[in-house]
Structures are given as C-alpha cells and as structure tokens.
Design a protein around this motif. Sequence first.
Motif, mmCIF file in Angstrom:
data_model
loop_
_atom_site.group_PDB
_atom_site.id
_atom_site.type_symbol
_atom_site.label_atom_id
_atom_site.label_comp_id
_atom_site.label_asym_id
_atom_site.label_seq_id
_atom_site.Cartn_x
_atom_site.Cartn_y
_atom_site.Cartn_z
ATOM 1 N N ILE A 60 0.851 -1.193 0.000
ATOM 2 C CA ILE A 60 0.000 0.000 0.000
ATOM 3 C C ILE A 60 0.882 1.235 0.000
ATOM 4 C CG2 ILE A 60 -1.753 1.317 1.239
ATOM 5 C CD1 ILE A 60 -2.719 -1.240 2.484
ATOM 6 N N ALA A 62 0.995 5.245 0.421
ATOM 7 C CA ALA A 62 0.209 6.299 1.053
ATOM 8 C C ALA A 62 0.837 7.662 0.793
ATOM 9 C CB ALA A 62 0.115 6.056 2.564
ATOM 10 N N VAL A 84 -2.886 5.018 7.965
ATOM 11 C CA VAL A 84 -1.606 4.309 7.923
ATOM 12 C C VAL A 84 -1.351 3.632 9.265
ATOM 13 C CG1 VAL A 84 0.902 4.609 7.814
ATOM 14 C CG2 VAL A 84 -0.562 5.689 6.096
ATOM 15 N N PHE A 87 -3.566 0.618 9.446
ATOM 16 C CA PHE A 87 -3.019 -0.493 8.663
ATOM 17 C C PHE A 87 -1.966 -1.247 9.483
ATOM 18 C CE2 PHE A 87 -3.537 2.331 4.646
ATOM 19 C CZ PHE A 87 -4.866 1.960 4.515
ATOM 20 N N SER A 95 -5.871 -4.998 6.287
ATOM 21 C CA SER A 95 -5.052 -5.727 7.260
ATOM 22 C C SER A 95 -5.677 -7.084 7.562
ATOM 23 C CB SER A 95 -4.930 -4.905 8.549
ATOM 24 O OG SER A 95 -4.548 -3.577 8.302
ATOM 25 N N ILE A 107 3.357 -1.296 4.030
ATOM 26 C CA ILE A 107 2.844 0.062 3.886
ATOM 27 C C ILE A 107 4.012 0.977 3.547
ATOM 28 C CG2 ILE A 107 1.410 1.850 4.916
ATOM 29 C CD1 ILE A 107 0.167 -1.017 4.893
ATOM 30 N N LEU A 122 6.551 -0.688 7.835
ATOM 31 C CA LEU A 122 6.457 0.619 7.188
ATOM 32 C C LEU A 122 7.742 0.899 6.414
ATOM 33 C CD1 LEU A 122 4.981 3.351 6.762
ATOM 34 C CD2 LEU A 122 6.152 4.156 8.825
ATOM 35 N N GLU A 313 -7.234 0.639 -0.876
ATOM 36 C CA GLU A 313 -6.350 -0.051 0.080
ATOM 37 C C GLU A 313 -5.798 -1.369 -0.447
ATOM 38 O OE1 GLU A 313 -8.393 -0.797 3.756
ATOM 39 O OE2 GLU A 313 -8.894 1.314 4.093
#
Length: 345
Positions: A60, A62, A84, A87, A95, A107, A122, A313
């Motif tokens: 994903i 963002a 975020v 997620f 998720s 993410i 992340l 998403e």
Amino acid sequence: MQTHFLINPLDHTLTAALQDKIDQKTKPLGSLGRLEALALRIGLIQNTLSPTLTNPAIVIFAGDHGIAASGVSAYPQSVTAQMVANFLAGGAAISVIAKHNGLDLWIVDAGVNADLNRHPKLIEAKIGKGTRNFLDAPAMTESECAQAMQAGADIVQERHRAGCNCIGFGEMGIGNTSSASLLMHCLTGIPLAQCVGRGTGLSDAQLSHKLSLLNQALARHPGQRDPLAALSIFGGFEIAMMTGAYLKAAELGMLIVVDGFIAGSALLVAAKCHPEVLDYCVFSHVSDEQGHRALLDHFGAQALLDLELRLGEGSGAALAYPLIASAVAMLNEMASFAEAGVDAG
C-alpha cells in the motif's frame, strides 16, 4: 533513475499445452468457466505448465494531496496518517483480509503529510509532505515524479528478491480520486464528468463542487496527453510510486493483481508508457466508483469480482487472491481423466 523498463511481451508458446492440460482435467470442457482462463493466463505469465505462487504480497502506497485543501473529499487530510497507523496496527479492512488470505502486507510512506512512527512493516520513501494543490501549480516537479517512480520500482525489486512472484498494490490518500479522475480523462479522452465519482461518499452538492474544481484544474493545465507530464501535474506521490511499481513488476515477470480505480489510474499511466505491462495483470474487481468500469473497458479487461467495493487499500486485490490460488491449484493438483481412470466424454 530508471525511466525505461524492459518488459517482454508474453510468450504464447505454451498456450496450446496449457489449454490441453486444463481440458484433460476430470470435468466437462470449460465447466470451470473463467477460472480456466485465469489458470491459463497465470501459466503464460510464468511461462510454465506448473505455475507457483510464492510469498504473495500487497503493498500500500500512502500519500497526501494538495487538492484536499480545496474540499474534494468528505474526510480531512489527517485521515491519511491515521489510516496508515490503522493499517500497521492490523485494524483496517486490508489488514484483516490480507492476514486471512496469507498475504504479506507492506505500507509505504510515499508522501504523507505527517511524521510517522517507525514500524517493521512501514517502508519510508517520503518524497515530500503531500503534493502541491494542482489548482495553483503542478502537483509534483518532473524530478519528484521520477524519484517517486524509482522508489516504487525499488520497493518491488526488494519484494522480488525476498521471493515474491505475485504482488498487488493498494493506496491511501485523501483526495486521490481527484487525481485518478484527471489522469483517466487526460489519457483516455473520456469526458471528465464520466471519470469523477463520489470517492469517500460525497453528497450531490459536494460531487458538483468536486467536478467544478477539477474542470478549473484542467483549464489551469490544458492539453495534457503525455502520461508522465499528466502524472506530474495531476498525480500523487503514491500514484507515481505505483506507476513505477507496476512497470518493475512486469519487467521482473511477476503476476500483478490490480485493485480498483486509483490503482487503475496508476496502471493507465504505466500502460501508456509501456503497453506490455498489461500482459502481466489480473484485474481483481470492478469498483463502484464511477469511471472504473469505463477504465476497465479501456484496458480491454474483465475483472474477477463485482462486489460494489469502493474502498481502495488493495482490498479488492486481496479478496481476489483466493481465486488466483484456486486457479493455480486446479492446474497443478486436479487429476486428469487418465490419472483418475475416468472415461473422457
């Protein structure tokens, strides 16, 4: 930075052999419908009679959008960073669906207008804290757009190195349906009013306001037909990263699961640059967002699902994955008439 991708068109040498393998399964010819076509396509993408799915992932991207300040969304820009966090905490729809279906979820901070806390899932790739408002100036410079595309390509390269051969892309960014609508209009010629939808749930009055603003943006930046120019003027950092991600995934011969309207707008840019990217795509679903069905028609694509989704998403891609896995399992594990000792018709 990588601006050209070497994407090979599909080799159709195995088409007849794949079709014969499917036809010899213990079933009437064609009785598994579009699952059979899906299995054949996956076999062609992987250039094998026995395809596999390894370390499948959803990524994903963002990013925030300057146009959000003009009131094109029912939600404030702060929701991007909040989602975020959701997620990463495991509380969002994607998720839950990704976890249930065995998909590795990553993410990417492509350009969120906030300082995000570090997290193992992340990926920090922030180009800037949101794009500029394209009512006033191009959303990105050409350099920022190229940097975002390169970041997307690099992220896919890393997933591929980790053994992933099937990947889907999602997005999060308040205001990004506005960017997607403008890109669709510019690169297909479909009237803007047919490309603009309700996004996060706009009322009739809000939708009219959104369309008016996007028409103003077109008047401010007229005649955008070049895909990368349109991307830099109207796009978002997350859309540009997805564009580079699609192109790198196709270059690497990965199976690409395409999500909805915004993910489709990034694919549109990628396909205008390298049409061969579409050979590697499976379209997960048709979104309830106005414009997506016409975008699929532009691609000549038929989606696997029609569930009236309009979430984004990567949720549609994650929901479609069990069908993809089932198609591969059918091809590899279902007995043939000869193996089962069943008389063919």
